[in-house]
Design an enzyme around this catalytic site. Structure first.
Site, PDB file in Angstrom:
ATOM      1  N   ARG A 103      -0.630  -0.536  -7.912  1.00 45.27           N
ATOM      2  CA  ARG A 103      -0.678  -0.662  -6.447  1.00 45.27           C
ATOM      3  C   ARG A 103      -2.054  -1.180  -6.093  1.00 45.27           C
ATOM      4  O   ARG A 103      -3.060  -0.531  -6.365  1.00 45.27           O
ATOM      5  CB  ARG A 103      -0.424   0.691  -5.767  1.00 45.27           C
ATOM      6  N   HIS A 130       6.622  -5.167  -1.527  1.00 39.72           N
ATOM      7  CA  HIS A 130       6.826  -3.771  -1.954  1.00 39.72           C
ATOM      8  C   HIS A 130       8.248  -3.642  -2.527  1.00 39.72           C
ATOM      9  O   HIS A 130       9.113  -3.015  -1.931  1.00 39.72           O
ATOM     10  CB  HIS A 130       6.615  -2.845  -0.751  1.00 39.72           C
ATOM     11  N   GLN A 133      10.136  -0.195  -3.098  1.00 45.22           N
ATOM     12  CA  GLN A 133      10.644   0.399  -1.864  1.00 45.22           C
ATOM     13  C   GLN A 133      11.942  -0.297  -1.433  1.00 45.22           C
ATOM     14  O   GLN A 133      12.918   0.357  -1.069  1.00 45.22           O
ATOM     15  CB  GLN A 133       9.583   0.276  -0.761  1.00 45.22           C
ATOM     16  N   ASP A 220       8.095  -0.054  10.068  1.00 43.99           N
ATOM     17  CA  ASP A 220       6.964   0.351   9.220  1.00 43.99           C
ATOM     18  C   ASP A 220       5.741   0.444  10.128  1.00 43.99           C
ATOM     19  O   ASP A 220       5.777  -0.005  11.282  1.00 43.99           O
ATOM     20  CB  ASP A 220       6.774  -0.702   8.102  1.00 43.99           C
ATOM     21  N   CYS A 260       9.927   3.266   5.488  1.00 41.69           N
ATOM     22  CA  CYS A 260       9.445   3.484   4.117  1.00 41.69           C
ATOM     23  C   CYS A 260       8.546   4.716   4.027  1.00 41.69           C
ATOM     24  O   CYS A 260       8.387   5.283   2.949  1.00 41.69           O
ATOM     25  CB  CYS A 260       8.702   2.250   3.628  1.00 41.69           C
ATOM     26  N   ARG A 288      13.581   6.626  -3.915  1.00 44.06           N
ATOM     27  CA  ARG A 288      12.514   5.983  -4.669  1.00 44.06           C
ATOM     28  C   ARG A 288      12.564   6.456  -6.125  1.00 44.06           C
ATOM     29  O   ARG A 288      12.382   5.679  -7.055  1.00 44.06           O
ATOM     30  CB  ARG A 288      11.137   6.330  -4.069  1.00 44.06           C
TER      31      ARG A 288
HETATM   32  N1  NVA Z   1       2.981  -1.470   5.098  1.00 47.27           N
HETATM   33  C1  NVA Z   1       2.511  -0.208   4.591  1.00 47.27           C
HETATM   34  C2  NVA Z   1       3.512   0.373   3.638  1.00 47.27           C
HETATM   35  C3  NVA Z   1       3.140   1.705   3.049  1.00 47.27           C
HETATM   36  C4  NVA Z   1       4.165   2.213   2.091  1.00 47.27           C
HETATM   37  C5  NVA Z   1       1.149  -0.399   3.925  1.00 47.27           C
HETATM   38  O1  NVA Z   1       0.997  -1.384   3.209  1.00 47.27           O
HETATM   39  O2  NVA Z   1       0.261   0.409   4.141  1.00 47.27           O
HETATM   40  N1   CP Z   2       6.673   4.249   0.879  1.00 44.36           N
HETATM   41  C1   CP Z   2       5.635   4.365   0.036  1.00 44.36           C
HETATM   42  O1   CP Z   2       5.363   3.495  -0.802  1.00 44.36           O
HETATM   43  O2   CP Z   2       4.945   5.524   0.163  1.00 44.36           O
HETATM   44  P1   CP Z   2       3.552   5.886  -0.509  1.00 44.36           P
HETATM   45  O3   CP Z   2       2.511   4.993   0.129  1.00 44.36           O
HETATM   46  O4   CP Z   2       3.356   7.331  -0.183  1.00 44.36           O
HETATM   47  O5   CP Z   2       3.640   5.640  -1.973  1.00 44.36           O
END
Ligand code: NVA
Ligand code: CP
Length: 300
Positions: A103, A130, A133, A220, A260, A288
């Site tokens: 990540r 992502h 997800q 989101d 998500c 997930r």
């Molecule tokens: N769009 C959000 C998704 C988190 C799972 C982010 O990138 O922070």
């Molecule tokens: N939806 C998701 O990826 O959650 P986290 O940021 O908690 O991993």
């Protein structure tokens, strides 16, 4: 079919065919009941340059349930933070591990890691995409309706989640309508790609137009990880893009609400909607685990 996924990377659903996605979804549903130890003795490294609750824990639990083990690697602690190259990191980790989940910010960095690694690399979120997800989201939609058809309306930022859902819908044949303010809409390149492979994609600035008749309403956060400095500007830009009961009423009466998570209640979604009877957000979070176990067992 799943045998052909062994050794592959999972960087974006863009790289997967409809049949492969359906295969993973079927496998994920089977893994809910089947506790076979497909990954006995295998080790997954998990590099995190951003926070996580669901991704970290579902990958770690998923590896455990499959008979393997996961190692958490904060990007601040490994030598990447001190300038060791991605190429060197990839080749070293490939000598110890059976797979890497990462990540981070840049999709290019994940691609670079995958280029040099000799083991599968899984994208656990970038600023661009992502896919883990989106796979869990497809599983949740299939659980709810039995099929992957109809229309998904995504209301909010044209961010990584929007990209992932555009690819996911285009691949499986669901219609997608994205409502975002000007300046925050998904990249044209992504939309054009989805249309080229036969996807039905609408991008609009009007949330009502997107929501009308939709089977799934999705949103989101307005400010993603790494964009904290833009929070005030974004709150203003997205003020008319909240998923609330009024917007839910425009959707199909049997529509479900997905997010998500993590959610900012009172911003992109109201408490009533996320806690309401149409919300499936906690099934979605659970999925997930099942979806990732399918990816892990198929690739590793
Ligand atoms: N769009 C959000 C998704 C988190 C799972 C982010 O990138 O922070
Ligand atoms: N939806 C998701 O990826 O959650 P986290 O940021 O908690 O991993």
């Amino acid at each position: 079919m799943l045998g052909s996924l062994k050794g592959r990377d999972f960087l974006s659903l863009k790289d997967y065919s409809k049949e492969e996605i359906y295969g993973l979804l079927k496998f994920a549903a089977e893994l809910r009941k089947d506790n076979k130890k497909y990954l006995k003795g295998k080790v997954l490294g998990m590099i995190f340059a951003k926070n996580s609750t669901r991704t970290r824990i579902s990958f770690e639990v998923g590896m455990l349930e499959l008979g393997g083990h996961a190692i958490f690697l904060s990007d601040r602690d490994i030598q990447l933070a001190r300038g060791e190259t991605i190429a060197d990191t990839a080749r070293v980790l490939s000598r110890y591990l059976d797979g890497i989940m990462i990540r981070t910010f840049s999709q290019g960095d994940v691609e670079e890691l995958a280029k040099w690694a000799t083991i599968p690399v899984i994208n656990g979120l970038t600023d661009y995409d992502h896919p883990c997800q989106a796979l869990a989201d497809l599983l949740t939609i299939k659980d709810s309706f039995g099929t992957l058809s109809g229309k998904l309306a995504y209301i909010g930022d044209g961010n990584n989640m929007a990209t992932a859902l555009i690819f996911a819908c285009a691949k499986v044949g669901m219609e997608i309508a994205v409502a975002s303010p000007e300046g925050f809409q998904p990249d044209n390149e992504i939309v054009e790609y989805a249309k080229k492979i036969g996807g039905k994609v609408l991008v609009t600035a009007d949330p009502a137009e997107a929501a009308r008749g939709a089977n799934v309403l999705y949103t989101d956060v307005w400010t993603s990880m790494g964009q904290e400095e833009e929070m005030e500007k974004r709150r203003k830009a997205f003020a008319g893009y909240q998923v609330n009961e009024k917007l839910m009423e425009l959707a199909d009466p049997k529509a479900i609400f997905l997010h998500c998570l993590p959610a900012h209640r009172g911003e992109e979604v109201t408490d009533q909607v996320i806690e309401g009877h149409q919300s499936r957000v906690f099934d979605q979070a659970e999925n997930r685990l099942h979806a990732q176990k399918a990816v892990l067992a198929a690739l590793l």
